[in-house]
Design an enzyme around this catalytic site. Structure first.
Site, PDB file in Angstrom:
ATOM      1  N   GLY A  46      32.335  42.188  32.448  1.00 35.91           N
ATOM      2  CA  GLY A  46      32.517  41.531  33.814  1.00 35.91           C
ATOM      3  C   GLY A  46      33.794  42.383  34.250  1.00 35.91           C
ATOM      4  O   GLY A  46      34.572  43.115  33.615  1.00 35.91           O
ATOM      5  N   GLN A  51      40.873  43.877  39.642  1.00 38.80           N
ATOM      6  CA  GLN A  51      40.975  45.161  38.913  1.00 38.80           C
ATOM      7  C   GLN A  51      40.679  46.254  39.302  1.00 38.80           C
ATOM      8  O   GLN A  51      40.924  47.440  38.848  1.00 38.80           O
ATOM      9  CB  GLN A  51      39.963  44.640  37.663  1.00 38.80           C
ATOM     10  CG  GLN A  51      40.539  43.508  36.788  1.00 38.80           C
ATOM     11  CD  GLN A  51      39.694  43.371  35.695  1.00 38.80           C
ATOM     12  OE1 GLN A  51      38.520  42.521  35.521  1.00 38.80           O
ATOM     13  NE2 GLN A  51      39.829  43.856  34.517  1.00 38.80           N
ATOM     14  N   CYS A  96      39.775  43.739  27.541  1.00 34.71           N
ATOM     15  CA  CYS A  96      39.681  43.798  29.193  1.00 34.71           C
ATOM     16  C   CYS A  96      40.016  45.240  29.522  1.00 34.71           C
ATOM     17  O   CYS A  96      40.615  45.878  28.867  1.00 34.71           O
ATOM     18  CB  CYS A  96      41.299  42.997  29.506  1.00 34.71           C
ATOM     19  SG  CYS A  96      41.230  43.056  31.515  1.00 34.71           S
ATOM     20  N   LEU A  97      39.148  45.456  30.638  1.00 40.60           N
ATOM     21  CA  LEU A  97      39.182  46.903  31.058  1.00 40.60           C
ATOM     22  C   LEU A  97      40.536  47.281  31.564  1.00 40.60           C
ATOM     23  O   LEU A  97      41.156  48.295  31.736  1.00 40.60           O
ATOM     24  CB  LEU A  97      38.093  47.235  32.174  1.00 40.60           C
ATOM     25  CG  LEU A  97      36.685  47.080  31.514  1.00 40.60           C
ATOM     26  CD1 LEU A  97      35.840  46.871  32.864  1.00 40.60           C
ATOM     27  CD2 LEU A  97      36.527  48.022  30.647  1.00 40.60           C
ATOM     28  N   HIS A 138      37.913  34.407  31.888  1.00 38.63           N
ATOM     29  CA  HIS A 138      38.415  35.616  31.744  1.00 38.63           C
ATOM     30  C   HIS A 138      38.770  36.357  33.286  1.00 38.63           C
ATOM     31  O   HIS A 138      39.945  36.702  33.578  1.00 38.63           O
ATOM     32  CB  HIS A 138      37.989  36.526  30.711  1.00 38.63           C
ATOM     33  CG  HIS A 138      38.464  37.750  30.656  1.00 38.63           C
ATOM     34  ND1 HIS A 138      39.273  38.302  29.527  1.00 38.63           N
ATOM     35  CD2 HIS A 138      38.576  38.904  31.550  1.00 38.63           C
ATOM     36  CE1 HIS A 138      39.880  39.527  29.777  1.00 38.63           C
ATOM     37  NE2 HIS A 138      39.517  39.968  31.234  1.00 38.63           N
ATOM     38  N   GLU A 139      37.653  36.343  33.853  1.00 42.99           N
ATOM     39  CA  GLU A 139      37.504  36.905  35.171  1.00 42.99           C
ATOM     40  C   GLU A 139      38.081  36.193  36.142  1.00 42.99           C
ATOM     41  O   GLU A 139      39.031  36.754  37.125  1.00 42.99           O
ATOM     42  CB  GLU A 139      36.144  37.532  35.651  1.00 42.99           C
ATOM     43  CG  GLU A 139      35.272  38.182  34.783  1.00 42.99           C
ATOM     44  CD  GLU A 139      36.198  39.467  34.308  1.00 42.99           C
ATOM     45  OE1 GLU A 139      36.961  40.040  35.226  1.00 42.99           O
ATOM     46  OE2 GLU A 139      35.976  40.349  33.180  1.00 42.99           O
ATOM     47  N   HIS A 142      41.914  36.321  36.255  1.00 47.02           N
ATOM     48  CA  HIS A 142      42.185  37.542  36.792  1.00 47.02           C
ATOM     49  C   HIS A 142      42.582  37.360  38.167  1.00 47.02           C
ATOM     50  O   HIS A 142      43.392  37.743  39.013  1.00 47.02           O
ATOM     51  CB  HIS A 142      41.297  38.901  36.904  1.00 47.02           C
ATOM     52  CG  HIS A 142      41.353  39.651  35.531  1.00 47.02           C
ATOM     53  ND1 HIS A 142      42.584  40.390  35.355  1.00 47.02           N
ATOM     54  CD2 HIS A 142      40.529  39.985  34.608  1.00 47.02           C
ATOM     55  CE1 HIS A 142      42.309  41.087  34.205  1.00 47.02           C
ATOM     56  NE2 HIS A 142      41.021  40.669  33.731  1.00 47.02           N
TER      57      HIS A 142
END
Length: 171
Positions: A46, A51, A96-97, A138-139, A142
């Site tokens: 994702g 991000q 997480c990226l 999660h996304e 963000h």
């Protein structure tokens, strides 16, 4: 399609709430494609627009991450919001990226109902549980200016910050 630069912790931009997408046009579609290239190149499941430096409310995901049918199963969610949450579960070893090299257990809702729009602007309602529920929460976090580490206990957050500070000082 070239990859975009991923914004990483402790960049304060990640803590900014995003603004709604108002126009789904060719430029938007090109940006979604660049995001997809970035997500797949970094083995993510994702990626929220914030991000990669875009302060707009949209995200992409692919919980399948398989090429069994010869193509990815990319999903796009524009202006998403969680309208219902049910139950509780532990997301084990969430990563997480934007927080490379760190994983932790995070408490999440077991099931969510999400409303938004697809990449063409058509309304969507997604009832999700399990892994998809975790990815969506999660996304969407963000997009609201929250990282998964913000959901950790005070002690775990403090240990995380110390670890990141050491890494930043040694680089």
């Amino acid at each position: 399609m070239s990859s975009l630069k991923i914004v990483t912790y402790p960049d304060e931009f990640l803590h900014q709430p995003t603004k709604p997408v108002e126009n789904i046009d060719g430029e938007f579609q090109d940006f979604v494609n660049a995001m997809a290239a970035t997500m797949y190149a970094n083995s993510g499941v994702g990626l929220a627009a914030i991000q990669v430096g875009k302060g707009r409310s949209f995200l992409i995901y692919d919980v399948h991450q398989t090429m069994e049918e010869g193509r990815p199963q990319l999903e796009v969610l524009v202006n998403p919001r969680i309208v219902e949450r049910e139950g509780q579960m532990l997301s084990e070893s969430e990563g997480c990226l934007s927080v490379p090299g760190y994983r932790s257990d995070v408490r999440r809702a077991e099931r969510v109902l999400v409303e938004g729009f697809d990449r063409e602007g058509s309304p969507l309602r997604i009832e999700a549980d399990g892994f998809l529920s975790i990815v969506l929460q999660h996304e969407i976090d963000h997009l609201e200016g929250r990282l998964f580490v913000d959901r950790l206990s005070a002690l775990k957050r403090q240990l995380f910050r110390r670890r990141m500070l050491k890494q930043l000082q040694s680089s």
